[in-house]
Design an enzyme around this catalytic site. Sequence first.
Site, PDB file in Angstrom:
ATOM      1  N   GLY A 113       0.807  -1.210   0.000  1.00 40.34           N
ATOM      2  CA  GLY A 113       0.000   0.000   0.000  1.00 40.34           C
ATOM      3  C   GLY A 113       0.837   1.256   0.000  1.00 40.34           C
ATOM      4  O   GLY A 113       1.281   1.747  -1.050  1.00 40.34           O
ATOM      5  N   CYS A 114       1.081   1.790   1.184  1.00 37.82           N
ATOM      6  CA  CYS A 114       1.738   3.086   1.291  1.00 37.82           C
ATOM      7  C   CYS A 114       3.206   3.069   0.876  1.00 37.82           C
ATOM      8  O   CYS A 114       3.720   4.066   0.368  1.00 37.82           O
ATOM      9  CB  CYS A 114       1.596   3.615   2.715  1.00 37.82           C
ATOM     10  SG  CYS A 114      -0.138   3.872   3.177  1.00 37.82           S
TER      11      CYS A 114
END
Length: 216
Positions: free
Chosen positions: A150-151
């Site tokens: 994700g990030c």
Amino acid sequence: MTETRENSYTGVFDGSVGFGKKPAVIVIDLIRAYTTPGEAFFAEGVVSAVRESVELLDACRQVGIPVIYTKVLYHPGGADGGLFVRKVPALRKLVAGEPMAEIDPLIPPAPDDLVITKNYPSCFFGTTLASTLFGLGVDTTILIGCSTSGCVRATAIDAIQYGFRVIVPRECVGDRHDGPHDANLFDINAKYGDVLAKAEVIDLVRALAASPARAA
């Protein structure tokens, strides 16, 4: 030859961005929500990443490399989370004053470290990170934190798009499942940066600090 994931990338996605002359560490969302058993976002892979990050952060601070933390915070009403908090409602818990929104106590920010708040996956989106790095003369981002799929990935993509080299110490990033973790490390290494062993990154940091050019 039998086609494999590795040999299908050979000759196209096997380059290297290398290590620059002015790195900074970006500590991505290593907050208690990911490291506290029973919390919605808890992930053993992130707990491991936090432990592994202690040595790396110590090495970087010893030679004066900037360290910038990010964490996610939303308005209690969630308006600044847009569709992201609608897609992932558990994010709504991350508001000011919530203990689970704070940095894991094993890797607390030092007095000279910066802490940037963000609302979306990339550390660059809607934040001052790019301006801060440009102002510091940074050319290399060492990305640690969560989640890999994700990030971390979103930040790696934006980092190279802004013109920063991307280095990911593999032991210092984590996810909630090995599948997306491994696949995204492979993809980051193929397209956006260099995924290296933590020990190799520490050696590069120390070698850079000892170089005559840096001393000058």
